[in-house]
Structures are given as structure tokens and as C-alpha cells.
Design a protein around this motif. Structure first.
Motif, PDB file in Angstrom:
ATOM      1  N   LYS A   1       0.825  -1.213   0.000  1.00 49.16           N
ATOM      2  CA  LYS A   1       0.000   0.000   0.000  1.00 49.16           C
ATOM      3  C   LYS A   1       0.860   1.266   0.000  1.00 49.16           C
ATOM      4  N   ASP A   2       2.095   1.172   0.517  1.00 53.10           N
ATOM      5  CA  ASP A   2       3.003   2.318   0.451  1.00 53.10           C
ATOM      6  C   ASP A   2       3.341   2.685  -0.993  1.00 53.10           C
ATOM      7  N   LEU A   3       3.214   1.692  -1.888  1.00 53.91           N
ATOM      8  CA  LEU A   3       3.523   1.928  -3.300  1.00 53.91           C
ATOM      9  C   LEU A   3       2.356   2.580  -4.030  1.00 53.91           C
ATOM     10  N   ASN A   4       1.135   2.142  -3.741  1.00 52.39           N
ATOM     11  CA  ASN A   4      -0.013   2.617  -4.529  1.00 52.39           C
ATOM     12  C   ASN A   4      -1.035   3.431  -3.730  1.00 52.39           C
ATOM     13  N   GLN A   5      -0.795   3.587  -2.425  1.00 54.11           N
ATOM     14  CA  GLN A   5      -1.694   4.386  -1.574  1.00 54.11           C
ATOM     15  C   GLN A   5      -3.135   3.907  -1.648  1.00 54.11           C
ATOM     16  N   SER A   6      -3.330   2.617  -1.816  1.00 53.01           N
ATOM     17  CA  SER A   6      -4.676   2.050  -1.895  1.00 53.01           C
ATOM     18  C   SER A   6      -5.276   1.952  -0.496  1.00 53.01           C
ATOM     19  N   ASP A   7      -6.618   1.934  -0.430  1.00 55.10           N
ATOM     20  CA  ASP A   7      -7.300   1.749   0.852  1.00 55.10           C
ATOM     21  C   ASP A   7      -7.868   0.335   0.973  1.00 55.10           C
ATOM     22  N   TRP A   8      -7.365  -0.564   0.161  1.00 51.52           N
ATOM     23  CA  TRP A   8      -7.876  -1.951   0.154  1.00 51.52           C
ATOM     24  C   TRP A   8      -7.553  -2.639   1.481  1.00 51.52           C
ATOM     25  N   GLN A   9      -8.442  -3.493   1.978  1.00 54.77           N
ATOM     26  CA  GLN A   9      -8.251  -4.221   3.221  1.00 54.77           C
ATOM     27  C   GLN A   9      -8.433  -5.723   2.983  1.00 54.77           C
ATOM     28  N   ILE A  10      -7.776  -6.512   3.795  1.00 55.70           N
ATOM     29  CA  ILE A  10      -7.911  -7.968   3.703  1.00 55.70           C
ATOM     30  C   ILE A  10      -9.328  -8.351   4.110  1.00 55.70           C
ATOM     31  N   PRO A  11      -9.983  -9.204   3.328  1.00 54.40           N
ATOM     32  CA  PRO A  11     -11.352  -9.627   3.670  1.00 54.40           C
ATOM     33  C   PRO A  11     -11.417 -10.203   5.088  1.00 54.40           C
ATOM     34  N   THR A  12     -12.521  -9.976   5.761  1.00 53.39           N
ATOM     35  CA  THR A  12     -12.689 -10.370   7.159  1.00 53.39           C
ATOM     36  C   THR A  12     -12.472 -11.852   7.382  1.00 53.39           C
TER      37      THR A  12
ATOM     38  N   LYS B   1      -5.621 -15.687   8.850  1.00 54.50           N
ATOM     39  CA  LYS B   1      -4.694 -16.418   7.989  1.00 54.50           C
ATOM     40  C   LYS B   1      -3.532 -15.507   7.583  1.00 54.50           C
ATOM     41  N   SER B   2      -2.449 -16.124   7.145  1.00 58.93           N
ATOM     42  CA  SER B   2      -1.341 -15.361   6.582  1.00 58.93           C
ATOM     43  C   SER B   2      -1.707 -14.968   5.154  1.00 58.93           C
ATOM     44  N   VAL B   3      -1.563 -13.703   4.833  1.00 59.30           N
ATOM     45  CA  VAL B   3      -1.948 -13.202   3.510  1.00 59.30           C
ATOM     46  C   VAL B   3      -0.805 -12.375   2.937  1.00 59.30           C
ATOM     47  N   SER B   4      -0.413 -12.688   1.719  1.00 55.13           N
ATOM     48  CA  SER B   4       0.550 -11.876   0.979  1.00 55.13           C
ATOM     49  C   SER B   4      -0.182 -11.167  -0.152  1.00 55.13           C
ATOM     50  N   VAL B   5       0.198  -9.923  -0.381  1.00 50.28           N
ATOM     51  CA  VAL B   5      -0.514  -9.075  -1.337  1.00 50.28           C
ATOM     52  C   VAL B   5       0.418  -8.701  -2.483  1.00 50.28           C
TER      53      VAL B   5
ATOM     54  N   PHE C   1      -2.843 -13.657  -1.770  1.00 54.67           N
ATOM     55  CA  PHE C   1      -2.683 -15.100  -1.598  1.00 54.67           C
ATOM     56  C   PHE C   1      -2.934 -15.445  -0.133  1.00 54.67           C
ATOM     57  N   VAL C   2      -3.903 -16.297   0.100  1.00 53.42           N
ATOM     58  CA  VAL C   2      -4.239 -16.742   1.443  1.00 53.42           C
ATOM     59  C   VAL C   2      -3.451 -18.006   1.736  1.00 53.42           C
ATOM     60  N   MET C   3      -2.676 -17.983   2.823  1.00 58.52           N
ATOM     61  CA  MET C   3      -1.795 -19.110   3.128  1.00 58.52           C
ATOM     62  C   MET C   3      -2.016 -19.608   4.547  1.00 58.52           C
ATOM     63  N   GLU C   4      -1.594 -20.807   4.780  1.00 61.46           N
ATOM     64  CA  GLU C   4      -1.761 -21.416   6.092  1.00 61.46           C
ATOM     65  C   GLU C   4      -0.462 -22.081   6.512  1.00 61.46           C
ATOM     66  N   ASP C   5      -0.120 -21.892   7.766  1.00 61.80           N
ATOM     67  CA  ASP C   5       1.049 -22.548   8.358  1.00 61.80           C
ATOM     68  C   ASP C   5       0.566 -23.356   9.549  1.00 61.80           C
ATOM     69  N   SER C   6       1.343 -24.337   9.953  1.00 55.56           N
ATOM     70  CA  SER C   6       0.924 -25.165  11.094  1.00 55.56           C
ATOM     71  C   SER C   6       1.940 -25.038  12.222  1.00 55.56           C
ATOM     72  N   LEU C   7       1.435 -25.078  13.433  1.00 56.58           N
ATOM     73  CA  LEU C   7       2.257 -24.966  14.627  1.00 56.58           C
ATOM     74  C   LEU C   7       3.078 -26.241  14.811  1.00 56.58           C
ATOM     75  N   ARG C   8       4.351 -26.080  15.192  1.00 60.38           N
ATOM     76  CA  ARG C   8       5.172 -27.255  15.477  1.00 60.38           C
ATOM     77  C   ARG C   8       4.570 -28.029  16.647  1.00 60.38           C
ATOM     78  N   GLU C   9       4.637 -29.338  16.558  1.00 61.98           N
ATOM     79  CA  GLU C   9       4.017 -30.170  17.579  1.00 61.98           C
ATOM     80  C   GLU C   9       4.610 -29.939  18.964  1.00 61.98           C
ATOM     81  N   GLU C  10       5.910 -29.595  19.008  1.00 65.31           N
ATOM     82  CA  GLU C  10       6.564 -29.454  20.307  1.00 65.31           C
ATOM     83  C   GLU C  10       6.626 -28.007  20.790  1.00 65.31           C
TER      84      GLU C  10
END
Length: 761
Positions: A542-553, A558-562, A573-582
Motif C-alpha cells: 500500500k506504500d507503493l499505490n496508496q490504496s485503501d484496500w483491506q484484507i477480507p474479514t 490467515k497469513s496473507v501476501s498481497v 494469496f491466502v496461506m496457512e502454516d501449522s504450529l510445530r508439535e513441540e
């Protein structure tokens, strides 16, 4: 042995350039870092030696010299003259060590056997006074027992005591007072004074001299065995260097397959790795699939499946099927070589407390010699017959072992035990800070989570879904930008485009990259043609294009890259990571140890809050840039905190460099590893919490040894000066004290992770 040309300098003509030869030598008899420094200094001073460096773990030395100016025989002779053994590495060091161990046992046996005999001869003299003092022991029998004791003592002085005499001579030649100097002085003074008393009258202490030699030899024998045991985990790693490789000269053709040494491989070479053979260098699989045993490098007990595109580590063993690999890192650039270099550095480094003790050990011994001389002079006026024996008692009773011998044993045990359970120390001084930690700061992605992000959904904005050309061009731009970063989010996006159906999209030349730049923790900016694009965090784009777009609710957790250009947000891109078992268990263990656990992440508030809640972390910060992580840790340190930072990414580099203890995950970015004090090769956070516990115990043992040495000397030295200790009392006290601190260090080897299970991935 290999030969190489020396490049001519500006003042040399090619005709005067001499040839270099390289050789690997085995050096035996090394006991500490001072020995290494002494040998390296002596050999480096020889005219014609280009370089000489000793590996303190394997005791191998890499030598480069000019054979026209200096012979290998003379180099080896210079090492032998210092009191060490050296020979070409093709002669097994284990054979020499076995021979030395056998000789040490014989020295111990001779001293022990002589001690029992002389004790029998000395017993009557202790209980029955001689006739001159109204006793019943005839003078002739008294002299006979003394002469018999003298004869039995001679082999102890001439054979069993030789290691101390050689060490003392070496130290004195270097104008250094080491532990062998007062030991040798005490042995010789006791022996020669007793010889005088044998023929001219007076008390003899042959039994004290022999007991001193026997107990000290026993302490050193036990210490050497402890050192071999505690350094086993480190020694194994240094001995797994692959030596042979199978090179495919004209790959993909397999007709030209040649064998070569591992050090002859170049980056880009294609290599065949048959089943059962070690991987000769770092690289990636280009053909075939198999499983590899990487336990010695990463601590991963289970075989790791390898398929096309996966990374291979030098030293790993290919278990099942032959694979073809392309070399990406060779020689000293491989992960294995880097780990070994880091381990060598760690074994030479010491905590500040230990370094301070080592620094003053020589001064301590010098002061003891002065005290002994002054005591002898004073007692010469009080009781001349006791003066010499009191001086000898002062020399013999001193115990510098905890300062210069047993403390490095604890360090070796700690480093070896940590390596055994997946934590590799690259700086030995990290043990002190690990032991005194107050705060542990975790990164999120790749640390508390696996860092294996997976794209769940890709949404392209401001495009008609029927406009395939525009979508394909956009995908190509995104794939190019994502492929330029090692961040887990970028890698996940790049991998999402690996699809045979998309191959035609990426073969065209319509997209030309002009320039690119990555801002750590934020994203990647690239200029393609006349347009500038950014891929990464929403605020960065957003620093590049000064857009007011927001991540959907619905995607806030989730982790999101724009992805966007100078005008709009173009995709996300909506992404998912998993917590380490330990992770939950490790955080709880650290909190149980009294540590404050903090989570710092560059991810969004909602995502970080969810991970913190799952792990039970009360204090966390989100949407932080690398400089903000750095400032947060600096603020903690200014408040008196001792901070450990655990991270894996490039954006963790500044924080890792600032933390009192920096811990990089084994699968993390190379830049984070180079700035770290420790590498968590197993990637198990529970091993980190175990490392904190082990370091705390190791440092406690070090302080116990030093405190014991101080207390012992505070009591024993004045007692010897005041005449309350005979030489045999002093010998017994010094040797028992040596054994005590060595055995105390052994307690570290009994410490293992709670419910440790090698099957845990």
C-alpha cells in the motif's frame, strides 16, 4: 599429498615461483588450546611454511609448504621437539592413541605397584622410632628399608613421571609456568631430598613422591577418558567428510562416468549417488528419488525422503535408490564444512569465568612457587630439618586442575552432549549466557511454526476472469518476483506456480526484469518494463499505490501476501502454516525454568495472537519490522535482561546479532545461521529448552569446580606453610582434589531430555 602452483607476486617472475605441497598431518598429545597455539606458532615460524592449522577436535592439521625450501621431515621434527607426536594422516591416529593409552596404563601400573611396596617398607619407620629416639628399629635395617625404597622409586621417577618432566621442560622453554612445572619440581625435590636422607640421615618421603605420581597419573588417565567420551559426538561429525564422487561428464548421458575426489567437484557438476554412498557435496536432486540419513548433520533420526528438486546435504547417506544430483555448494562452502568450522571455533572459546581463571592460572602457579621458597627460608630459621619438606608440601598441595584441566572437561562434555541432542554451539561462550537467560524471544514463521506455508487460495482483482492473457502475464510476474526471495511466504507462492500446465506461460519472453530489491520482513519490489510491482505485506504494498484496500474479514486469521503495482492491489494469496508439535511443550518448559517467553513477528496481529494463545505466550508483538525487533531486544537488555533470540529468517538477522544468545533454526536462512551463537539442527524446540537446562547445569558445575579449587587452596596452602601437612598428605590432597573435579564433570553426561524419543520428527 597434492601440489599446487604459487601465484607470483608483483616483484616475482614466474621462474622464481615455487610450488606448494599440501599434506594432512595427525598431531597427538594435544591437551588444550594452549597446545594448539604453541604448535601452530612454532610451525608457522618455519621458513617455507605457507599455512598450518590444527583441527582441535579431530587433531588433524592442514599443512601447506614449499618443498624446495623445507622438508616434511623437518616440519614433523619441529612438532616432535615440542613434545608432541606428528605423522601423515594416512597413518591412523587411533593406533597411536591406543599405544599411548597402553603406555599410560603401564606408567600407572609401575607407580601403583611401587607405591604398595614402598608403603610396606615405610610403615615400620612411621610406627617404630629409630634407636636414637629410644626406638627398637636397628639403624642397619632402617637404612636397608630406605635403600630398598630408593631402588623401587627409581623406575617411577625414570618412567612413570616422564610426562610431567617433558611438559615442564616444554613450558620452561616457552617461558611459561604450567601445571607440570610445580608438579615436576615437587617430585624431583622429594626424590633427591629423600636420597640425601637415605645416606646421611633424616626422614625420607619416597612413599609420598610415588603416591603423588600415582594419584596424578590416575587423575589424568580418567580425565583423558572423559575427554574422549565427551567429544565423541563432535569427533564423529568431523570424520564424515565424503571422499569419493561419481561425476557424470556429459549428463543426461551416463556413458561418461568417472570417479573423482570430493574436493575436485565444481559447482554445476552432475553427480551420481548410488545407494549406500555418502552425498559428496551440497546440491539438489535432478533425477530419481530415495531416502537419506541426515542424523549426524541435522539430528533428524528418521530417514528423509528426497525427490526431484529437493536439497541434499554433504555427508548424508543415500539409503535406497540411486539419484542424480547437481552440485550447488562444494568444498569449504558445504553445510557440513561450515558446521565443522563452527564447532572448531566453539571448542576454542570459553565462558568469561573460565577465561579469567585460565588467564590467572600461570600467575597462581608462579605465586605458589614464591610462597614455597619463602616458606622454606622462614622454616630454615625455625626448624632447618623441616624446611625443605614444608616447601615441597606447599608445591605439591596446590590444585590448579579446576582452573586449567577439569573446567575444559565440563565444556567439552556440554558441547558434545548438546550436539548429541540437536543443538550445535558455534561459540563456546554461549554456554554462560544460556545458563543465565532471563528472556527468550521467538520468531513465529519457521520457528514456532514449521514455516511450510501452503497457498490455500489465490485471488486476482480488477481482472475479468475471461481475460486469460492478462491473468497469465500477471501470474508470470508474480512467479518471477516470488522466486527471488527465500521468505517462506514467497517460496509458497512460487511453488504454487510449479505446474506442467503453466509451463507454456513462463516460456515467453514478454516479461523482462529490469531491477529488484527485497526489504527484509516486508516483501520484494521489482521493476518490469515501465511498471513497478511489490509482493509482500499489505502495508508494504500500500506504500507503493496508496490504496485503501483491506484484507477480507474471513481471512484475517490467515497469513496473507498481497501483490500490487503503482496503481492498485492486483492479487492476494491466502496461506496457512501449522504450529510445530513441540512448540507448546517447549514454551511451557522454558516458563517452568523461570524464563519470560516473548513472541515477536512481522505477521499481522490476528495471526500472531492466535499462535501466542495456542502456545500460552502472554507477551507478543505483531507487524514488526526487523529494526523494531532489534529495538525491542535492545530495550530488554537496557533493563538488565539476558535475552535469547530464536529465529530462522533473513529478517531475524539484526535481532540475532544483538541478542545475548542467538539461536538459528537448522532449516533457516544462511544469513541467520552465520549471525548465530547456536544452530538448532534438529529443528525441535524442545531440544532448545533442554539446552537451556543443560547449560545451566554445566555452568553450575564450572562454578562448583572453581569454588572447590579456591576453598581447597585457601585451606591447604596455609596448612602446608604452617607445617601441618607432610608431603604425602599434600600428594593425597592434590590428587583427590583433581579426581573430584573430573568426576564432578561426568555428572553432565547423565542429563537427557525428559521423555526424549528419537522417533519424534
Amino acid at each position: 599429498m597434492t601440489t599446487a602452483n604459487v601465484q607470483p607476486s608483483a616483484n616475482e617472475s614466474p621462474d622464481t615461483v615455487e610450488r606448494l605441497q599440501t599434506e594432512t598431518l595427525s598431531v597427538a598429545g594435544i591437551r588444550c588450546s594452549a597446545c594448539i597455539q604453541l604448535i601452530e606458532f612454532r610451525v608457522s615460524q618455519l621458513s617455507g611454511v605457507n599455512s598450518f592449522r590444527i583441527n582441535p577436535i579431530s587433531q588433524k592439521a592442514q599443512l601447506s609448504w614449499q618443498p624446495d625450501r623445507l622438508s616434511l621431515k623437518k616440519i614433523i621434527q619441529s612438532i616432535v621437539e615440542l613434545g608432541y607426536a606428528a605423522f601423515p594422516a594416512n597413518q591412523s591416529l587411533s593406533e597411536y592413541q591406543a599405544k599411548e593409552k597402553k603406555t599410560a596404563l603401564w606408567r600407572l601400573f609401575v607407580a601403583g605397584f611401587a607405591m604398595m611396596q614402598v608403603m610396606m617398607y615405610a610403615f615400620p619407620a612411621y610406627l617404630v622410632p629409630v634407636p636414637e629416639i629410644d626406638g627398637d628399629l636397628p639403624p642397619d635395617l632402617d637404612r636397608l628399608l630406605k635403600i630398598a625404597s630408593l631402588v623401587i622409586t627409581i623406575p617411577v621417577i625414570g618412567f612413570s613421571s616422564l610426562p610431567f618432566f617433558r611438559g615442564a621442560i616444554r613450558d620452561l622453554k616457552q617461558r611459561y609456568i604450567g601445571m607440570d612445572v610445580p608438579v615436576s619440581l615437587g617430585i624431583l625435590l622429594t626424590f633427591f631430598a629423600s636420597c640425601w636422607a637415605t645416606f646421611f640421615g633424616g626422614a625420607v618421603y619416597f612413599d609420598s613422591a610415588i603416591m603423588f605420581v600415582f594419584l596424578l597419573l590416575g587423575a589424568r588417565f580418567i580425565e583423558d577418558n572423559v575427554k574422549r567420551k565427551t567429544s565423541a559426538a563432535l569427533s564423529v561429525l568431523t570424520q564424515i567428510h565424503p571422499t569419493i564422487a561419481q561425476k557424470l561428464v556429459a549428463y543426461p548421458s551416463r556413458e561418461q562416468l568417472i570417479s573423482c575426489r570430493a574436493d575436485e567437484i565444481s559447482v554445476g557438476d552432475y553427480l551420481l549417488v548410488p545407494a549406500g554412498q555418502q552425498v559428496p557435496c551440497d546440491g539438489e536432486v535432478v533425477e530419481g528419488s530415495s531416502e537419506c540419513d541426515e542424523a549426524l548433520m541435522t539430528g533428524e533420526a528418521k530417514p528423509v525422503h528426497k525427490k526431484m528438486g529437493d536439497q541434499l546435504i554433504a555427508g548424508a547417506v543415500n539409503l535406497h535408490s540411486a539419484v542424480v544430483m547437481r552440485a550447488t555448494q562444494v568444498g569449504n562452502q558445504t553445510q557440513l564444512a561450515t558446521l565443522i568450522a563452527m564447532m572448531e571455533s566453539a571448542t576454542l572459546e570459553k565462558p568469561r569465568l573460565v577465561a579469567l581463571a585460565d588467564k590467572h592460572a600461570s600467575r597462581f602457579l608462579f605465586a605458589i612457587l614464591l610462597i614455597a621458597i619463602l616458606s622454606g627460608i622462614v622454616w630454615a630459621f625455625i626448624d632447618a630439618e623441616r624446611a625443605l619438606w614444608i616447601a615441597i608440601s606447599v608445591i605439591v598441595v596446590t590444585c590448579p586442575c579446576a582452573l586449567s584441566l577439569a573446567t575444559p572437561g565440563v565444556m567439552s562434555a556440554a558441547i558434545g552432549q548438546l550436539a548429541k541432542f540437536g543443538m550445535l554451539l558455534t561459540k563456546g561462550s554461549a554456554i554462560e549466557n544460556l545458563a543465565n537467560l532471563t528472556h527468550v524471544v521467538f520468531d513465529k514463521t519457521g520457528t514456532l511454526t514449521y514455516g511450510k506455508l501452503k497457498v490455500l487460495k489465490a485471488v486476482y482483482l480488477n481482472l475479468d476472469q475471461t481475460e486469460n492473457d492478462d491473468i497469465n502475464r500477471q501470474k508470470k510476474v508474480i512467479a518471477i518476483i516470488a522466486g527471488m526471495s527465500l521468505h517462506p511466504a514467497s517460496r509458497a507462492i512460487a511453488e504454487s506456480f510449479i505446474d506442467p500446465q503453466l509451463a507454456p506461460i513462463f516460456t515467453s519472453n514478454e516479461v523482462v526484469l529490469m531491477s529488484s530489491h527485497e526489504l527484509a520482513g516486508a516483501g520484494v519490489e521489482a521493476t518490469i518494463g515501465a511498471q513497478t510491482y511489490r509482493l509482500g505485506r499489505l502495508d508494504y504494498v500500500k506504500d507503493l499505490n496508496q490504496s485503501d484496500w483491506q484484507i477480507p474479514t474471513e481471512y484475517r486469521s490467515k497469513s496473507v501476501s498481497v501483490f500490487g503495482d503503482q496503481q492498485n492491489i492486483l492479487a492476494y494469496f491466502v496461506m496457512e502454516d501449522s504450529l510445530r508439535e513441540e512448540s507448546i511443550r517447549a514454551v511451557r518448559e522454558l516458563q517452568d525454568l523461570g524464563k519470560t517467553v516473548i513472541l515477536l513477528s512481522g505477521d499481522r496481529q490476528e495471526v500472531v495472537a492466535e499462535v501466542a494463545t495456542q502456545c500460552g505466550i502472554a507477551e507478543f508483538r505483531a507487524e514488526l519490522k526487523p529494526v523494531q525487533k532489534y529495538a525491542y531486544i535492545l530495550q530488554l537488555q537496557q533493563q538488565g535482561a539476558i535475552v535469547a533470540m530464536v529465529g530462522d529468517g533473513m529478517n531475524d538477522g539484526p535481532a540475532l546479532s544483538l541478542a545475548n544468545v542467538s539461536v538459528a533454526m537448522g532449516q533457516g536462512a544462511p544469513i541467520s545461521q552465520t549471525r548465530s551463537d547456536c544452530l538448532l539442527m534438529s529443528n525441535r524446540l524442545s531440544d532448545f529448552s533442554f539446552s537451556v537446562e543443560l547449560a545451566k547445569k554445566a555452568y553450575r558445575l564450572i562454578r562448583q569446580n572453581l569454588a572447590w579449587a579456591l576453598l581447597y587452596n585457601v585451606i591447604a596452602i596455609p596448612a602446608a606453610v604452617l607445617g601441618y601437612l607432610a608431603p604425602w598428605h599434600a600428594a593425597l590432597g592434590m590428587s583427590v582434589s583433581s579426581l573430584l573435579v573430573v568426576v564432578n564433570g561426568l555428572r553432565l553426561l547423565n542429563l537427557k531430555p525428559v521423555d526424549y524419543d528419537l522417533s519424534i520428527p
